[in-house]
Design an enzyme around this catalytic site. Structure first.
Site, PDB file in Angstrom:
ATOM      1  N   GLY A   1     116.919  80.909 136.424  1.00 54.21           N
ATOM      2  CA  GLY A   1     118.104  80.302 135.803  1.00 54.21           C
ATOM      3  C   GLY A   1     118.378  80.926 134.447  1.00 54.21           C
ATOM      4  CG  HIS A   2     115.627  80.196 131.264  1.00 49.64           C
ATOM      5  ND1 HIS A   2     114.426  79.769 131.787  1.00 49.64           N
ATOM      6  CD2 HIS A   2     116.109  79.166 130.533  1.00 49.64           C
ATOM      7  CE1 HIS A   2     114.185  78.535 131.373  1.00 49.64           C
ATOM      8  NE2 HIS A   2     115.197  78.142 130.625  1.00 49.64           N
TER       9      HIS A   2
ATOM     10  CB  SER B   1     111.009  74.839 132.350  1.00 50.83           C
ATOM     11  OG  SER B   1     111.905  75.851 131.964  1.00 50.83           O
TER      12      SER B   1
HETATM   13  P1  AMP Z   1     116.247  75.295 128.570  1.00 53.04           P
HETATM   14  O1  AMP Z   1     115.179  76.310 128.324  1.00 53.04           O
HETATM   15  O2  AMP Z   1     115.889  74.287 129.611  1.00 53.04           O
HETATM   16  O3  AMP Z   1     116.765  74.690 127.299  1.00 53.04           O
HETATM   17  O4  AMP Z   1     117.469  76.100 129.194  1.00 53.04           O
HETATM   18  C1  AMP Z   1     118.057  77.163 128.509  1.00 53.04           C
HETATM   19  C2  AMP Z   1     119.360  77.493 129.158  1.00 53.04           C
HETATM   20  O5  AMP Z   1     119.159  77.846 130.527  1.00 53.04           O
HETATM   21  C3  AMP Z   1     120.328  76.284 129.156  1.00 53.04           C
HETATM   22  O6  AMP Z   1     121.636  76.756 128.864  1.00 53.04           O
HETATM   23  C4  AMP Z   1     120.216  75.779 130.560  1.00 53.04           C
HETATM   24  O7  AMP Z   1     121.376  75.093 131.010  1.00 53.04           O
HETATM   25  C5  AMP Z   1     120.037  77.077 131.336  1.00 53.04           C
HETATM   26  N1  AMP Z   1     119.444  76.813 132.649  1.00 53.04           N
HETATM   27  C6  AMP Z   1     118.337  76.081 132.916  1.00 53.04           C
HETATM   28  N2  AMP Z   1     118.136  76.017 134.253  1.00 53.04           N
HETATM   29  C7  AMP Z   1     119.138  76.702 134.837  1.00 53.04           C
HETATM   30  C8  AMP Z   1     119.492  77.000 136.181  1.00 53.04           C
HETATM   31  N3  AMP Z   1     118.781  76.569 137.208  1.00 53.04           N
HETATM   32  N4  AMP Z   1     120.613  77.736 136.398  1.00 53.04           N
HETATM   33  C9  AMP Z   1     121.363  78.183 135.370  1.00 53.04           C
HETATM   34  N5  AMP Z   1     121.078  77.957 134.075  1.00 53.04           N
HETATM   35  C10 AMP Z   1     119.978  77.221 133.809  1.00 53.04           C
END
Ligand code: AMP
Length: 293
Positions: free
Chosen positions: A36-37, A186
């Site tokens: 995703g990231h 995560s």
């Molecule tokens: P986080 O590390 O959870 O704060 O996520 C960092 C970025 O990655 C945020 O903009 C999330 O929305 C994005 N993100 C997390 N999971 C996904 C996913 N499965 N698909 C797309 N973007 C994601």
């Protein structure tokens, strides 16, 4: 890839990019990087001259009893993934670097704080907005990329950008899913084997909602009830919320129409998972279609 752990060193790097008129794409994360990231980063890399990524598990956005201490941290693996994806800079500050003293000022979410994750995680979005504002000030990105998986987060960040005239474009990116439909997160590593098998039913409940809408169900209460029944039958998790709201304004509605978000949050033993779909509902000669946004 350059790793910058201090604000002063990051700012020097950013200044050199600005001097050379290079555009900066920014992806803020909390690490434990996954597909995703990486999809956000690949897009940023494609569209901008420079890719800056931050990894910072922001204590401000975790409430008491939430998983700040146990949030997955896999920094050595993350660095390898970032090198592979071609990140130019990793900003990796300590908590002390970001918050050397208690803040005298912070951002407070006024609209949208009482729905979805704002309701179940009081103060969460204040913490998110405060750190994102700080990071935008430091990185000075032309474009920042966020995942639609955290749809409410993208909406409130866009509102902050509008409210404060921040010179950055926000790009919402599609949710990356596992083959079985589970949104990559995560926190998925903290599911038990049994829960991992159940977790794709979150997305399936959203698909159920969409198919009911296509078949003519309009009342949001009825739709939510059917989705609730589905999740209760197919998972052992505790439903935190199931909601259907207008998008991006996130207000309640009794009948689905226009652009709506269907969103669910389920608490498993060690992981709280969220998922959503955003669709535009179109009716043509009595036939309902849901166009994914
Ligand atoms: P986080 O590390 O959870 O704060 O996520 C960092 C970025 O990655 C945020 O903009 C999330 O929305 C994005 N993100 C997390 N999971 C996904 C996913 N499965 N698909 C797309 N973007 C994601």
């Amino acid at each position: 890839m350059k790793i910058r752990t201090t604000i002063a060193d990051l700012q020097k790097q950013i200044a050199s990019y600005k001097e050379n008129k290079q555009s900066i794409g920014f992806v803020p994360t909390m690490g434990a990087l996954h597909e995703g990231h990486l999809s956000l980063m690949r897009r940023a890399k494609e569209e901008q001259d420079r890719l800056v990524v931050s990894i910072f598990v922001n204590p401000l956005q975790f409430g008491p009893g939430e998983d700040y201490d146990t949030y997955p941290r896999t920094i050595e693996r993350d660095k390898e993934l970032l090198k592979d994806v071609g990140a130019d800079v990793l900003f990796l500050p300590s908590v002390n670097e970001m918050y050397p003293r208690p803040l005298h000022t912070s951002v407070t979410l006024k609209k949208g704080a009482d729905v979805l994750c704002g309701k179940s995680r009081p103060g969460h979005f204040d913490g998110v907005l405060t750190v994102v504002l700080k990071l935008f000030q430091l990185v000075q990105p032309d474009v920042a990329y966020f995942g639609k998986k955290d749809a409410q987060q993208v909406a409130v960040i866009q509102n902050m950008v509008d409210d404060f005239h921040l010179p950055v474009t926000i790009v919402p990116c599609d949710t990356v899913r596992e083959k079985d439909g589970l949104a990559v997160s995560s926190r998925n590593v903290r599911l038990t084997e049994k829960e991992r098998k159940e977790a794709p039913h979150l997305y399936k409940s959203l698909e159920l909602g969409l198919s009911l809408i296509k078949n003519g169900t309009k009342r949001t209460e009825e739709l939510k009830e059917k989705m609730r029944e589905y999740i209760t039958q197919h998972t052992s998790g505790k439903i935190d919320y199931i909601d259907i709201l207008t998008y991006p304004t996130l207000t309640e509605l009794s009948q689905v129409e226009g652009t709506v978000i269907l969103a669910v949050a389920v608490q498993f033993q060690q992981a709280r998972l969220i998922d959503n779909v955003i669709v535009k509902i179109a009716v043509d000669k009595g036939e309902v279609t849901c166009i994914a946004l």
